[in-house]
Design an enzyme around this catalytic site. Sequence first.
Site, PDB file in Angstrom:
ATOM      1  CE  LYS A 151      -3.050   2.549   3.251  1.00 35.48           C
ATOM      2  NZ  LYS A 151      -3.810   2.672   4.536  1.00 35.48           N
TER       3      LYS A 151
ATOM      4  CG  ASP B 210      -5.325   7.977   5.052  1.00 35.87           C
ATOM      5  OD1 ASP B 210      -6.263   8.292   4.445  1.00 35.87           O
ATOM      6  OD2 ASP B 210      -5.625   6.760   5.834  1.00 35.87           O
TER       7      ASP B 210
ATOM      8  CE  LYS C 295      -6.185   8.502   8.354  1.00 35.53           C
ATOM      9  NZ  LYS C 295      -6.678   7.631   9.277  1.00 35.53           N
TER      10      LYS C 295
ATOM     11  CG  ASP D 115      -1.655   5.422   5.064  1.00 39.18           C
ATOM     12  OD1 ASP D 115      -1.415   4.357   5.850  1.00 39.18           O
ATOM     13  OD2 ASP D 115      -2.597   5.724   4.691  1.00 39.18           O
TER      14      ASP D 115
ATOM     15  CD  GLU E  61      -6.452   5.097   3.018  1.00 44.95           C
ATOM     16  OE1 GLU E  61      -7.463   5.076   3.855  1.00 44.95           O
ATOM     17  OE2 GLU E  61      -5.346   4.915   3.374  1.00 44.95           O
TER      18      GLU E  61
ATOM     19  NE  ARG F 260     -10.517  -1.387   4.728  1.00 48.93           N
ATOM     20  CZ  ARG F 260     -10.947  -1.405   6.139  1.00 48.93           C
ATOM     21  NH1 ARG F 260     -12.083  -2.259   6.394  1.00 48.93           N
ATOM     22  NH2 ARG F 260     -10.095  -0.948   7.132  1.00 48.93           N
TER      23      ARG F 260
HETATM   24  N1  BES Z   1      -3.698   4.463   7.100  1.00 42.99           N
HETATM   25  C1  BES Z   1      -4.705   4.373   8.231  1.00 42.99           C
HETATM   26  C2  BES Z   1      -4.331   3.043   9.269  1.00 42.99           C
HETATM   27  C3  BES Z   1      -3.512   3.986  10.282  1.00 42.99           C
HETATM   28  C4  BES Z   1      -3.806   4.457  11.584  1.00 42.99           C
HETATM   29  C5  BES Z   1      -2.069   3.697   9.810  1.00 42.99           C
HETATM   30  C6  BES Z   1      -2.948   4.856  12.530  1.00 42.99           C
HETATM   31  C7  BES Z   1      -1.218   3.910  11.012  1.00 42.99           C
HETATM   32  C8  BES Z   1      -1.790   4.650  12.299  1.00 42.99           C
HETATM   33  C9  BES Z   1      -6.013   3.701   7.257  1.00 42.99           C
HETATM   34  O1  BES Z   1      -6.064   4.153   6.011  1.00 42.99           O
HETATM   35  C10 BES Z   1      -7.047   4.067   8.014  1.00 42.99           C
HETATM   36  O2  BES Z   1      -7.499   5.394   8.190  1.00 42.99           O
HETATM   37  N2  BES Z   1      -7.996   3.064   8.663  1.00 42.99           N
HETATM   38  C11 BES Z   1      -9.028   3.241   9.490  1.00 42.99           C
HETATM   39  C12 BES Z   1     -10.070   2.057   8.801  1.00 42.99           C
HETATM   40  C13 BES Z   1     -11.601   2.549   9.276  1.00 42.99           C
HETATM   41  C14 BES Z   1     -12.113   3.709   8.696  1.00 42.99           C
HETATM   42  C15 BES Z   1     -12.299   1.405   9.186  1.00 42.99           C
HETATM   43  C16 BES Z   1      -8.799   3.409  10.788  1.00 42.99           C
HETATM   44  O3  BES Z   1      -7.975   2.530  10.928  1.00 42.99           O
HETATM   45  O4  BES Z   1      -9.453   4.140  11.785  1.00 42.99           O
HETATM   46 ZN    ZN Z   2      -7.457   5.787   5.865  1.00 43.50          ZN
HETATM   47 ZN    ZN Z   3      -4.368   4.815   5.055  1.00 48.05          ZN
END
Ligand code: BES
Ligand code: ZN
Ligand code: ZN
Length: 513
Positions: free
Chosen positions: A278, A283, A290, A301, A362, A364
């Site tokens: 990825k 992000d 966020k 990311d 995003e 996935r």
């Molecule tokens: N890039 C993030 C995951 C992440 C979070 C990486 C913290 C490193 C530190 C990912 O794209 C994301 O935002 N995931 C969400 C998924 C949710 C919306 C189902 C998450 O983990 O909150």
């Molecule tokens: Zn994300």
């Molecule tokens: Zn992400």
Amino acid sequence: MKDIIKVELKTQTVDFSKCKTDILAMGLFSDTKELDKLNKELNKKLDGAIDRLMKLGDFKAKDGTNAVIYGNNKIGAKRILLVGLGEKKKATLDTVRNAAANAAKTSVELKAKTMSLALHRAFGRQFDLSTMGQAFGEGVYFGSYRYDEFITENENGRLGSLKVMLTDLDSTKLKKLKKGLSTGIAIGKAQSYARTLANRPANVVTPAKIAAAAKELARSSQRLSCTVFDEKQMAAKGMGGVLAVGSGSKNKPRFIVLKYSPPGKTANTLPTIALVGKAITFDSGGISIKPSANMDEMKLDKSGGIAVLGAMKALAELAPSVNVFGIVPSAENMPSGTSYRPGDIINTFSGKTVEVQNTDAEGRMILCDAISYAVKQKCDIIIDIATLTGACVVALGKYMAGLMGNDDALIKDLKKVAEASGEKVWPMPSGEEYAKEMKSKIADLKNIGSRWGGACTAAAFLKQFAGDTKWAHLDIAGVWNFEKATEFTSEGASAFGVRLLTAYVVGIKSKKK
Ligand code: BES
Ligand code: ZN
Ligand code: ZN
């Protein structure tokens, strides 16, 4: 790409006490009552300085600690660095790697031009010499790394290069060490390369820049070739997942495919591995934006994709007998009038439709297209690596990556390689219960599950795209960086996965033989 600090690592046949160097690094266990032969000899030449230090209790040889003793006219080294190794019975390959890293980090801090490593002496026969050589190579690069390419004021001054010699008087010993050392150097250099690329912010590294870096890798190695699909080509192929995520940014998405071909003419009889990473260059969450606190971290990311580039770089040098695809979907996840939205239904490359319920899930969305692409290339094994979920960080903290998959033998192999590489993983589930949560009422799948088990539902989503192909997933959200400098390395991107993925693929080669 230029190295931030140029590190050279060689072997040198020389008597330890005569070795002319800025720093001579020796290892010491915390629980050995007597100094070993070599330390005893140095102690004598230093008029008992090691004894005095130990007696005062200033240095207990605990893991992660060290002590500097200054040389005299009876030895060639300006300083002796005693590196603590902790308890002897607890020593692992990570102890070896970390000891080298600690010595290299200290050498950079002390602005040493040269460092001689004699750490292997303390370990005796505990580890095979070649294996130790590899760990030393990896450790020296890991420890000497720092990210300061945008600092223009030189108060942080440091030398631009470090010369390291792996030292022993016994040249047969050195020969064995050297065998693993060259592997360690290739992996260590690739990891530093990946750390720099990952550390660069999103205004510097865009999807197009990641594609350019991949092309550059391919230009520098005969064994690599690179194909990049831009938006138009992705649209023609129906890669709706990557396109959807990239649609909100001015920095357009790319789909990057690096191909490694083994030496010789047997390629079509050898297995094909796909490493899928990825690479979200930033992000923001997109329309499901966020919170602003720590959002800057989301420049990391792209770490999974960059770990794949790093592994491909190392593999090109190590030339294992296996075919490898490095597949890196890259996009920037931004909110704008052209962004994809919650509620949108996306046609993915596999033909499956996905209902977007959260634009921040995003990773996935881009990985599903890349995994389907690997399946279409008839890869035998697919391993994806991604900073996928905050839930994985909640579950495992910052020490281990989550490991999921659909094949027990593959999981077992990866777990074993992870232990030796010092990039630790922990198995987590992704079965039917989790897959059920990813079903949509109005499309084949939706992109988020319930409130709980987010790392597992994310993996269960990806699993749908692997089909019958053996597949494993590494969630590296927790291990993507070091928040603070440690005793072994500086803060910032870790490039977790370069060591693990490279070692895994190289290991396949030896299994075939
Ligand atoms: N890039 C993030 C995951 C992440 C979070 C990486 C913290 C490193 C530190 C990912 O794209 C994301 O935002 N995931 C969400 C998924 C949710 C919306 C189902 C998450 O983990 O909150
Ligand atoms: Zn994300
Ligand atoms: Zn992400």
